[in-house]
Design a protein around this motif. Structure first.
Motif, short mmCIF file in Angstrom:
data_model
loop_
_atom_site.label_atom_id
_atom_site.label_comp_id
_atom_site.label_asym_id
_atom_site.label_seq_id
_atom_site.Cartn_x
_atom_site.Cartn_y
_atom_site.Cartn_z
N GLN A 59 0.90 -1.15 -0.06
CA GLN A 59 -0.02 -0.05 0.00
C GLN A 59 0.76 1.25 -0.09
O GLN A 59 2.08 1.47 0.51
N PHE A 60 0.29 2.21 -0.62
CA PHE A 60 1.06 3.68 -0.42
C PHE A 60 0.01 4.63 -0.31
O PHE A 60 -1.31 4.58 -0.59
N GLU A 61 0.42 5.84 0.13
CA GLU A 61 -0.17 7.17 0.33
C GLU A 61 0.38 8.04 -0.72
O GLU A 61 1.59 8.24 -0.78
N ILE A 62 -0.36 8.82 -1.45
CA ILE A 62 0.19 9.84 -2.54
C ILE A 62 -0.75 10.93 -2.26
O ILE A 62 -2.04 10.95 -2.39
N VAL A 63 -0.28 12.31 -2.28
CA VAL A 63 -0.79 13.51 -2.59
C VAL A 63 -1.05 13.44 -4.12
O VAL A 63 0.03 13.90 -4.99
N THR A 64 -1.98 13.65 -4.84
CA THR A 64 -2.23 13.73 -6.22
C THR A 64 -2.43 15.27 -6.35
O THR A 64 -2.57 16.23 -5.72
N ALA A 65 -2.41 15.75 -7.80
CA ALA A 65 -2.59 17.01 -8.20
C ALA A 65 -3.98 17.88 -7.73
O ALA A 65 -3.73 18.96 -7.50
N SER A 66 -4.86 17.13 -7.38
CA SER A 66 -5.88 17.82 -6.79
C SER A 66 -5.79 18.18 -5.30
O SER A 66 -6.70 18.92 -4.68
N GLY A 67 -4.72 17.73 -4.68
CA GLY A 67 -4.49 18.08 -3.28
C GLY A 67 -4.86 17.03 -2.29
O GLY A 67 -4.57 16.89 -1.04
N GLU A 68 -5.66 15.96 -2.88
CA GLU A 68 -6.17 14.87 -2.15
C GLU A 68 -4.89 13.90 -1.45
O GLU A 68 -4.01 13.77 -2.42
N ASN A 69 -4.86 13.31 -0.44
CA ASN A 69 -3.96 12.28 0.11
C ASN A 69 -4.70 10.93 -0.12
O ASN A 69 -5.60 10.50 0.80
N LEU A 70 -4.38 10.23 -1.16
CA LEU A 70 -5.15 9.18 -1.27
C LEU A 70 -4.40 7.80 -0.75
O LEU A 70 -3.01 7.61 -1.13
N LYS A 71 -5.16 6.79 -0.31
CA LYS A 71 -4.46 5.65 -0.08
C LYS A 71 -4.71 4.78 -1.32
O LYS A 71 -5.72 4.76 -1.98
N ALA A 72 -3.86 3.96 -1.64
CA ALA A 72 -3.77 2.91 -2.80
C ALA A 72 -3.49 1.68 -2.58
O ALA A 72 -2.17 1.45 -2.13
N ASN A 73 -4.05 0.75 -2.85
CA ASN A 73 -3.53 -0.79 -2.71
C ASN A 73 -4.57 -1.49 -3.61
O ASN A 73 -4.90 -1.14 -4.63
N TYR A 76 -7.04 -2.86 -3.34
CA TYR A 76 -8.57 -2.77 -3.35
C TYR A 76 -9.02 -1.28 -3.43
O TYR A 76 -10.23 -1.17 -3.58
N LEU A 77 -8.11 -0.42 -3.21
CA LEU A 77 -8.64 0.94 -3.21
C LEU A 77 -7.68 1.77 -4.08
O LEU A 77 -6.30 1.62 -4.04
N ASN A 78 -8.25 2.60 -5.10
CA ASN A 78 -7.67 3.34 -6.00
C ASN A 78 -6.60 2.21 -6.74
O ASN A 78 -5.52 2.74 -6.72
N SER A 79 -7.16 1.16 -7.14
CA SER A 79 -6.10 0.33 -7.68
C SER A 79 -5.40 0.38 -9.06
O SER A 79 -4.29 0.14 -9.27
N ASP A 80 -6.27 1.14 -9.69
CA ASP A 80 -5.53 1.95 -10.97
C ASP A 80 -4.27 2.60 -10.88
O ASP A 80 -3.16 2.28 -11.20
N LEU A 81 -4.39 3.46 -9.81
CA LEU A 81 -3.14 4.38 -9.10
C LEU A 81 -2.11 3.36 -8.60
O LEU A 81 -1.02 3.64 -8.61
N PHE A 82 -2.64 2.59 -7.85
CA PHE A 82 -1.58 1.60 -7.22
C PHE A 82 -0.93 0.91 -8.10
O PHE A 82 0.37 0.58 -8.15
N TRP A 83 -1.37 0.29 -9.22
CA TRP A 83 -0.77 -0.23 -10.42
C TRP A 83 0.16 0.62 -11.22
O TRP A 83 1.33 0.17 -11.42
N ALA A 84 -0.09 1.92 -11.43
CA ALA A 84 0.47 2.80 -12.21
C ALA A 84 1.93 3.38 -11.60
O ALA A 84 2.97 3.42 -12.00
N VAL A 85 1.76 3.68 -10.20
CA VAL A 85 2.57 4.28 -9.46
C VAL A 85 4.04 3.11 -9.28
O VAL A 85 5.15 3.60 -9.20
N ARG A 86 3.48 1.97 -9.27
CA ARG A 86 4.50 0.88 -8.96
C ARG A 86 5.21 0.59 -10.25
O ARG A 86 5.14 -0.52 -10.85
N GLY A 87 5.92 1.53 -10.75
CA GLY A 87 6.84 1.52 -12.02
C GLY A 87 6.67 2.50 -12.97
O GLY A 87 7.36 2.60 -13.90
#
Length: 586
Positions: A274-288, A290-301
């Motif tokens: 899992q990771f947490e990331i502040v996106t361009a909108s200013g939101e701090n999103l959790k991604a794993n 099961y949650l924001n799985s597309d972002l979880f996939w993309a950031v890992r590489g």
């Protein structure tokens, strides 16, 4: 353009011909006006431009932060009293080659050539440690202002401020970057180096994830993470450098992250839960998963500084297991180098399947020996390692007289790392650029061609950090370049040079690197490489760095960062911007 003329014989302003001409001219000028507005490129606001935020604007930002704003300067400026009267030149000269010290300086890159800036006319702006060159110290590519982020809220405030003022943003952690992505002239810096916290939790279960995880905040460096994991009876896959100054939750992970134990446990991205990331909108999103799985996939590489500011990463850790290390040192003669390399590449596919890792160095400037190999055999006893390597070691001893070999059993990775890397001389603070290629398993079948390419590279680094577990993971499990899943090694060549070279001298260095890159490309035309250790001269970086994952990565990028706030050299979406990365192409 179709123009229709209506006949009005009694029109007070003249004939129907004159009316038609007037209409045509009006439409033509309107078309030019609209075309000019639409075709004008959208450019980021840079320091020194009229659009740059005012002192009041920055004061308002500072009032929301946990720390004062920072004003980064090249660390070498301490040796120029007129540029930095409060600087400590002795400290700089003592520590300039120490990676952990450089990472503590907001204005420092680990390779100082990325602190410089070359104008289109060939003028170089820089700040050199060698004051005897007689060249004035200037800012170069170092951003002039930034946020020393100590909390997630600091990061969110910085991102919102940059978006509101349309600033060029760079995310800077430790400055380990061979593409210059964490610095930019006239930019606004988000410095994550001091986001430090480590929590070990044997029961960390993010929405069904496996147990036994270690949580790292973005500023944690690998030497800190290794110690924490070891103290909790675990081992973690991380970067391998003298001093372990690379950040544990920054660009290393976001580019893929390799290690000498990757053949045993996978790449860094394969161990992220899992990771947490502040996106361009200013939101701090959790991604794993099961949650924001597309972002979880993309950031890992998908690359650092591209999808937002990663503020924490949770890694899967592993049981500590024994490891046998074997080192080989000699000043190898040119007459036998090819034969030794041939035996090595013949040996490797079998070792890769068994989960072994290794580092081979040939012709490294300043090294005690011009030829070094370090094998790491996980869960292999001393006796079994000796049986496996004896034919190769005997061959090397028979053709080369001054060979020194050691075979040492360790109780785990941490003691191995401390023995071989913890006491090594620092290797940072040197002007350096790389060219690299992942070496596929099929390439080892044509070992004659592979060895010929290896012989042409000086210096040569041949890292066996793939295969094994890395190859067993499905290529589409993460956004990392799928070429990793069919690779057995990562091959490098490099150029290093003294500071103060002219632009013409630098162009010669660039040509050498480009020629080496063409030779590496001949190994497997259309192959891939590791984004974090790569060349700035790739003709098709989208394919070479991301493979057939690129279109999906770009789609996810556009979803979470539609305005392109986070743009880096050769990164996802960078092709939409000009060569300076400051202006969007029309």
């Amino acid at each position: 353009m179709a123009v229709f003329t209506y006949t009005t014989p009694t029109h007070p302003h003249g004939s129907e011909y004159e009316v038609s001409l007037l209409v045509m001219k009006s439409v033509w000028w309107l078309a030019l006006l609209v075309s000019g507005v639409l075709s004008k490129p959208r450019c980021r606001c840079l320091h020194g431009q009229r659009c740059w935020p005012t002192e009041y604007d920055f004061a308002q930002l500072e009032s929301t932060l946990s720390q004062p704003l920072i004003y980064p300067v090249p660390p070498e400026s301490a040796c120029y009293p007129e540029s930095n009267p409060s600087g400590n030149c002795t400290e700089v000269r003592t520590n300039t080659f120490t990676g952990t010290w450089r990472s503590d300086q907001a204005g420092a890159m680990q390779a100082p050539n990325f602190e410089t800036f070359i104008f289109p006319n060939g003028t170089i702006e820089a700040c050199y440690l060698n004051t005897n060159l007689g060249i004035p110290c200037e800012q170069g590519s170092v951003p002039t202002i930034g946020v020393d982020a100590r909390t997630v809220e600091d990061v969110q405030a910085a991102v919102k401020f940059a978006a509101d003022h349309d600033l060029r943003v760079v995310v800077h952690n430790t400055g380990h970057d061979y593409l210059g992505r964490s610095t930019a002239r006239g930019a606004f810096m988000i410095w994550t180096h001091h986001l430090k916290n480590i929590t070990a939790s044997p029961s960390f279960i993010p929405e069904g994830a496996p147990e036994n995880e270690t949580y790292n905040e973005a500023g944690v460096q690998w030497y800190e993470a290794y110690d924490a994991a070891h103290a909790n009876g675990r081992v973690i896959v991380g970067g391998i450098t003298p001093g372990a100054s690379v950040g544990a939750a920054g660009g290393w992970m976001q580019g893929g992250g390799h290690s000498v134990i990757s053949p045993q446990h996978g790449l860094g991205v394969d161990n992220v839960v899992q990771f947490e990331i502040v996106t361009a909108s200013g939101e701090n999103l959790k991604a794993n998963s099961y949650l924001n799985s597309d972002l979880f996939w993309a950031v890992r590489g998908g690359g650092g500084g591209t999808y937002g500011v990663v503020t924490s990463v949770t890694y899967r850790t592993h049981d500590i297991s024994p490891l046998t290390a074997t080192s080989v040192f000699c000043n190898i003669s040119s007459a036998v180098t090819k034969d030794v390399l041939t035996e090595y590449v013949k040996l490797w596919p079998g070792l890769s399947d068994a989960g072994w890792g290794a580092y081979l160095y040939l012709g490294m400037p300043g090294a005690v020996a011009n030829f070094t190999i370090l094998f790491a055999a996980p869960d292999v006893s001393l006796a079994d390692a000796n049986v496996t390597l004896a034919p190769f070691l005997d061959f090397v001893r028979n053709v080369q007289e001054d060979v020194v070999t050691q075979m040492i059993p360790f109780d785990g990775f941490n003691s191995f790392y401390q023995a071989f890397f913890g006491s090594l001389d620092p290797q940072e603070g040197i002007n350096e650029e790389l060219v690299t290629r992942l070496v596929s398993r099929e390439t080892f079948d044509d070992h004659e061609h592979l060895v010929d390419v290896m012989m042409s590279m000086r210096p040569l680094l041949f890292f066996n950090v793939a295969g094994g577990k890395v190859s067993q993971i499905h290529p589409d499990s993460a956004g990392v370049n799928p070429a990793w899943r069919n690779a057995n090694a990562l091959m490098y060549s490099a150029a290093m040079w003294e500071e103060g070279v002219t632009v013409d001298e630098y162009r010669v260095i660039q040509e050498k690197l480009k020629n080496d890159l063409a030779v590496l490309e001949s190994l497997a035309p259309g192959g891939g490489t590791y984004l974090n250790e790569a060349s700035m001269y790739e003709p098709n970086p989208q394919h070479t760095f991301f493979g057939d994952h690129y279109e999906r990565l770009k789609c996810i990028k556009d979803t979470y960062d539609p305005t392109g706030l986070f743009i880096v050299a050769s990164g996802v979406g960078s092709e939409d911007w000009d060569s300076s990365l400051n202006c969007r192409r029309t």
